[in-house]
Motif scaffolding. Structure first.
Motif, PDB file in Angstrom:
ATOM      1  N   TYR A 402      68.893  -7.225 -66.088  1.00 35.88           N
ATOM      2  CA  TYR A 402      67.765  -6.301 -66.233  1.00 35.88           C
ATOM      3  C   TYR A 402      66.491  -7.019 -65.810  1.00 35.88           C
ATOM      4  N   ALA A 403      65.605  -6.299 -65.127  1.00 33.22           N
ATOM      5  CA  ALA A 403      64.298  -6.848 -64.762  1.00 33.22           C
ATOM      6  C   ALA A 403      63.242  -5.774 -64.917  1.00 33.22           C
ATOM      7  N   HIS A 404      62.068  -6.205 -65.373  1.00 34.98           N
ATOM      8  CA  HIS A 404      60.908  -5.320 -65.395  1.00 34.98           C
ATOM      9  C   HIS A 404      59.875  -5.871 -64.426  1.00 34.98           C
ATOM     10  N   LEU A 405      59.286  -4.979 -63.636  1.00 37.81           N
ATOM     11  CA  LEU A 405      58.282  -5.362 -62.654  1.00 37.81           C
ATOM     12  C   LEU A 405      56.906  -4.907 -63.130  1.00 37.81           C
ATOM     13  N   PHE A 406      56.034  -5.881 -63.326  1.00 43.62           N
ATOM     14  CA  PHE A 406      54.648  -5.604 -63.695  1.00 43.62           C
ATOM     15  C   PHE A 406      53.824  -5.574 -62.406  1.00 43.62           C
ATOM     16  N   VAL A 407      53.203  -4.459 -62.114  1.00 40.06           N
ATOM     17  CA  VAL A 407      52.464  -4.286 -60.865  1.00 40.06           C
ATOM     18  C   VAL A 407      50.966  -4.346 -61.143  1.00 40.06           C
ATOM     19  N   LYS A 408      50.255  -5.084 -60.302  1.00 42.31           N
ATOM     20  CA  LYS A 408      48.807  -5.178 -60.433  1.00 42.31           C
ATOM     21  C   LYS A 408      48.156  -3.797 -60.364  1.00 42.31           C
ATOM     22  N   SER A 409      46.998  -3.681 -61.012  1.00 43.39           N
ATOM     23  CA  SER A 409      46.226  -2.437 -60.911  1.00 43.39           C
ATOM     24  C   SER A 409      45.979  -2.117 -59.441  1.00 43.39           C
ATOM     25  N   THR A 410      46.283  -0.895 -59.057  1.00 44.38           N
ATOM     26  CA  THR A 410      46.323  -0.538 -57.640  1.00 44.38           C
ATOM     27  C   THR A 410      45.350   0.591 -57.332  1.00 44.38           C
ATOM     28  N   SER A 411      44.394   0.310 -56.479  1.00 40.96           N
ATOM     29  CA  SER A 411      43.468   1.347 -56.036  1.00 40.96           C
ATOM     30  C   SER A 411      43.731   1.676 -54.574  1.00 40.96           C
ATOM     31  N   VAL A 412      43.318   2.876 -54.162  1.00 36.37           N
ATOM     32  CA  VAL A 412      43.499   3.321 -52.788  1.00 36.37           C
ATOM     33  C   VAL A 412      42.233   4.024 -52.338  1.00 36.37           C
ATOM     34  N   ASN A 413      41.846   3.771 -51.089  1.00 33.89           N
ATOM     35  CA  ASN A 413      40.704   4.445 -50.474  1.00 33.89           C
ATOM     36  C   ASN A 413      41.014   4.591 -48.993  1.00 33.89           C
ATOM     37  N   ASN A 414      42.028   5.423 -48.713  1.00 35.96           N
ATOM     38  CA  ASN A 414      42.609   5.518 -47.382  1.00 35.96           C
ATOM     39  C   ASN A 414      41.965   6.654 -46.592  1.00 35.96           C
ATOM     40  N   ALA A 415      41.191   6.261 -45.555  1.00 35.77           N
ATOM     41  CA  ALA A 415      40.542   7.236 -44.670  1.00 35.77           C
ATOM     42  C   ALA A 415      40.999   7.018 -43.230  1.00 35.77           C
ATOM     43  N   SER A 416      42.222   6.519 -43.067  1.00 33.69           N
ATOM     44  CA  SER A 416      42.699   6.129 -41.736  1.00 33.69           C
ATOM     45  C   SER A 416      43.030   7.318 -40.841  1.00 33.69           C
ATOM     46  N   SER A 417      43.141   8.531 -41.412  1.00 39.31           N
ATOM     47  CA  SER A 417      43.467   9.712 -40.610  1.00 39.31           C
ATOM     48  C   SER A 417      42.478  10.827 -40.903  1.00 39.31           C
ATOM     49  N   LYS A 418      41.731  11.277 -39.881  1.00 37.74           N
ATOM     50  CA  LYS A 418      40.798  12.383 -40.061  1.00 37.74           C
ATOM     51  C   LYS A 418      41.520  13.677 -40.402  1.00 37.74           C
ATOM     52  N   GLU A 419      42.736  13.835 -39.862  1.00 33.86           N
ATOM     53  CA  GLU A 419      43.499  15.056 -40.104  1.00 33.86           C
ATOM     54  C   GLU A 419      44.018  15.136 -41.533  1.00 33.86           C
ATOM     55  N   ALA A 420      44.029  13.992 -42.243  1.00 34.33           N
ATOM     56  CA  ALA A 420      44.556  13.981 -43.612  1.00 34.33           C
ATOM     57  C   ALA A 420      43.475  13.929 -44.677  1.00 34.33           C
ATOM     58  N   GLY A 421      42.226  13.634 -44.282  1.00 28.51           N
ATOM     59  CA  GLY A 421      41.169  13.463 -45.261  1.00 28.51           C
ATOM     60  C   GLY A 421      41.233  12.089 -45.906  1.00 28.51           C
ATOM     61  N   VAL A 422      40.500  11.916 -46.997  1.00 29.68           N
ATOM     62  CA  VAL A 422      40.423  10.625 -47.689  1.00 29.68           C
ATOM     63  C   VAL A 422      41.212  10.709 -48.989  1.00 29.68           C
ATOM     64  N   LEU A 423      42.137   9.766 -49.166  1.00 28.96           N
ATOM     65  CA  LEU A 423      42.848   9.648 -50.432  1.00 28.96           C
ATOM     66  C   LEU A 423      42.189   8.519 -51.226  1.00 28.96           C
ATOM     67  N   LYS A 424      41.565   8.866 -52.335  1.00 35.04           N
ATOM     68  CA  LYS A 424      40.830   7.890 -53.126  1.00 35.04           C
ATOM     69  C   LYS A 424      41.200   8.040 -54.594  1.00 35.04           C
ATOM     70  N   GLY A 425      41.561   6.930 -55.213  1.00 39.19           N
ATOM     71  CA  GLY A 425      41.930   6.957 -56.618  1.00 39.19           C
ATOM     72  C   GLY A 425      42.639   5.687 -57.021  1.00 39.19           C
ATOM     73  N   ASP A 426      43.439   5.773 -58.067  1.00 42.22           N
ATOM     74  CA  ASP A 426      44.142   4.612 -58.614  1.00 42.22           C
ATOM     75  C   ASP A 426      45.586   4.975 -58.923  1.00 42.22           C
ATOM     76  N   TYR A 427      46.459   3.958 -58.786  1.00 43.27           N
ATOM     77  CA  TYR A 427      47.861   4.106 -59.133  1.00 43.27           C
ATOM     78  C   TYR A 427      48.193   3.237 -60.343  1.00 43.27           C
ATOM     79  N   ASP A 428      48.937   3.811 -61.268  1.00 45.97           N
ATOM     80  CA  ASP A 428      49.536   3.065 -62.370  1.00 45.97           C
ATOM     81  C   ASP A 428      51.015   2.930 -62.036  1.00 45.97           C
ATOM     82  N   SER A 429      51.453   1.698 -61.717  1.00 47.29           N
ATOM     83  CA  SER A 429      52.796   1.492 -61.181  1.00 47.29           C
ATOM     84  C   SER A 429      53.565   0.454 -61.988  1.00 47.29           C
ATOM     85  N   SER A 430      54.878   0.577 -61.966  1.00 51.57           N
ATOM     86  CA  SER A 430      55.771  -0.386 -62.603  1.00 51.57           C
ATOM     87  C   SER A 430      57.172  -0.151 -62.063  1.00 51.57           C
ATOM     88  N   GLY A 431      58.121  -0.968 -62.514  1.00 58.65           N
ATOM     89  CA  GLY A 431      59.496  -0.787 -62.076  1.00 58.65           C
ATOM     90  C   GLY A 431      60.477  -1.348 -63.084  1.00 58.65           C
TER      91      GLY A 431
END
Length: 442
Positions: A402-431
């Motif tokens: 068994y393993a648990h994965l602790f993931v660093k606090s993850t933010s996103v500010n992706n404006a790489s595609s004009k057709e998609a708009g801007v994705l801005k926010g935070d992810y709470d992740s683990s595994g």
């Protein structure tokens, strides 16, 4: 008869591997090619030679396995990706509509099967079948980042025969070839603006790309028994460039089928002329990897393990899907090469029981917030692992880990595609990972 039955069972598992699901790992690489290494965070993977799965991590290390050996198992993985919107915008620059997408991670299984054979005191043959790359993110339909991605999945199957030579009593070398097949499924909403000064209403179309391809690669490794208690392993797996072909399907989600023209009355909406299926193709160069491992037998009870590995993720600067008849789709990734460091230990409690533990730091290939895609909201993570091995007899064992994965606090500010708009926010992740492995020596 018993040997023949076991071989038939192993063959059936190998043939069924391609139909099994896969899940998200660091980047989208899957270390989980056995469950016996899970309990020690895969430390010492290129030098441990614990069972037939050693063939995948370092073909030279199968010279540690006398006779014929078979090993098979699976690791169940549950990643979690929970997004919180904080200023995302639509392609028009207005505030994005829709929810946070729920948990984009879900349970999936990574199966594996391996076989080794000592032909003579100097030559060994090996075979491994598994899924070295995989990814699945699946958001609720209509979420705030729907123009970036709603579903993205990659499934692979890799068949890896190898041969190893014991050059001296302390030095072994091994080489192998790899046939890999990759299946990809990418789905998102396609924004359609109003046309004719708002006369022709727009809305969302749905775009789905499914593609499949295969290619060949190679791997090699060395194993050095430096002292009776210490050995080192070094292995390398080549890049694999896969050209995949498939279909892009455009369907209507909420675009009105007609509009009222002031002169001609009710007219069919020309936007829906894009609805249909189109030929698609893409090319991806899966990264090469290198592992350096050390295994040290401290005493009769304790074995210490260490691992440093590198993955050449910079081979994937982008993922571009070229369509015939409709607009191409592109993910600007700009991946960077990544490192992983793992430390582990085995404690032999008795002839029947061995307990395992390990920790690891696993670096993400995602460069920064501006290039973090919703399809892969990855970040650096830390592993904490525990496991146990039970020996039914001298030749038969079962591992659980068994393993648990602790993931660093993850933010996103992706404006790489004009057709998609801007994705801005935070992810709470683990595994969370749970695995079982069965191994037998004939």
């Amino acid at each position: 008869m018993k040997t023949q039955h076991t071989l038939k069972t192993l063959s059936a598992l190998i043939l069924g591997l391609g139909a099994m699901g896969v899940a998200h790992g660091a980047g989208f690489q899957l270390l989980e090619q056995n469950a016996s290494g899970l309990g020690s965070a895969y430390a010492g993977s290129a030098a441990i030679g614990e069972n037939a799965s050693a063939n995948y991590f370092n073909p030279a290390s199968i010279t540690l396995l006398p006779g014929m050996n078979a090993s098979a198992g699976a690791v169940a993985i549950k990643p979690s990706f929970k997004f919180s919107n904080d200023g995302s915008t639509s392609p028009l620059g207005t505030a994005a509509t829709g929810g946070n997408g729920g948990d984009a991670g879900s349970w999936a299984a990574v199966p594996n099967a391996h076989f080794t054979w000592e032909v003579n005191p100097r030559v060994w043959l090996g075979l491994s079948v598994g899924a070295p790359f995989g990814l699945m993110t699946d958001y609720e339909k209509g979420w705030a980042g729907r123009y970036h991605s709603e579903k993205f999945s990659i499934e692979s199957i890799n068949v890896n025969p190898s041969i190893a030579f014991k050059a001296t009593d302390t030095l072994s070398i091994g080489v192998g070839v790899n046939w890999m097949q990759l299946d990809a499924d990418y789905r998102k909403a396609q924004f359609v603006p109003n046309q004719g000064g708002g006369l022709v209403p727009g809305g969302d179309l749905s775009a789905k790309v499914k593609a499949k391809g295969d290619a060949w690669g190679w791997n090699a490794g060395i194993l050095w028994q430096a002292t009776p208690d210490t050995r080192f392993g070094l292995s390398y797996r080549s890049k694999v460039k896969i050209d995949a072909d498939g279909t892009t399907t455009i369907s209507n989600r909420n675009v009105p089928g007609t509009f009222n023209h002031p002169l001609y009355g009710t007219q069919p909406n020309p936007i829906l002329g894009a609805v249909g299926s189109y030929d698609a193709e893409t090319s991806v160069e899966l990264p090469d990897t290198a592992i350096f491992s050390v295994v040290h037998q401290l005493n009769d009870r304790w074995t210490l393990l260490g691992d440093v590995s590198w993955t050449g993720w910079s081979s994937i600067p982008e993922l571009k899907i070229e369509n015939t008849g409709v607009q191409n789709a592109e993910l600007d990734l700009r991946f960077k090469d990544a490192w992983r460091v793992a430390l582990g230990a085995h404690y032999r409690y008795s002839d029947s029981w061995t307990f395992k533990g390990g920790v690891a730091w696993d670096q993400s290939p995602v460069r920064d917030d501006a290039f973090r895609p919703s399809a892969l909201p990855d970040n650096d993570r830390y592993w904490v692992s525990l496991g146990a091995q039970y020996n039914f007899s001298k030749n038969t064992s079962i591992d659980v880990g068994y393993a648990h994965l602790f993931v660093k606090s993850t933010s996103v500010n992706n404006a790489s595609s004009k057709e998609a708009g801007v994705l801005k926010g935070d992810y709470d992740s683990s595994g969370d990972l749970i695995g079982v492995q069965f191994s037998h020596r004939f």
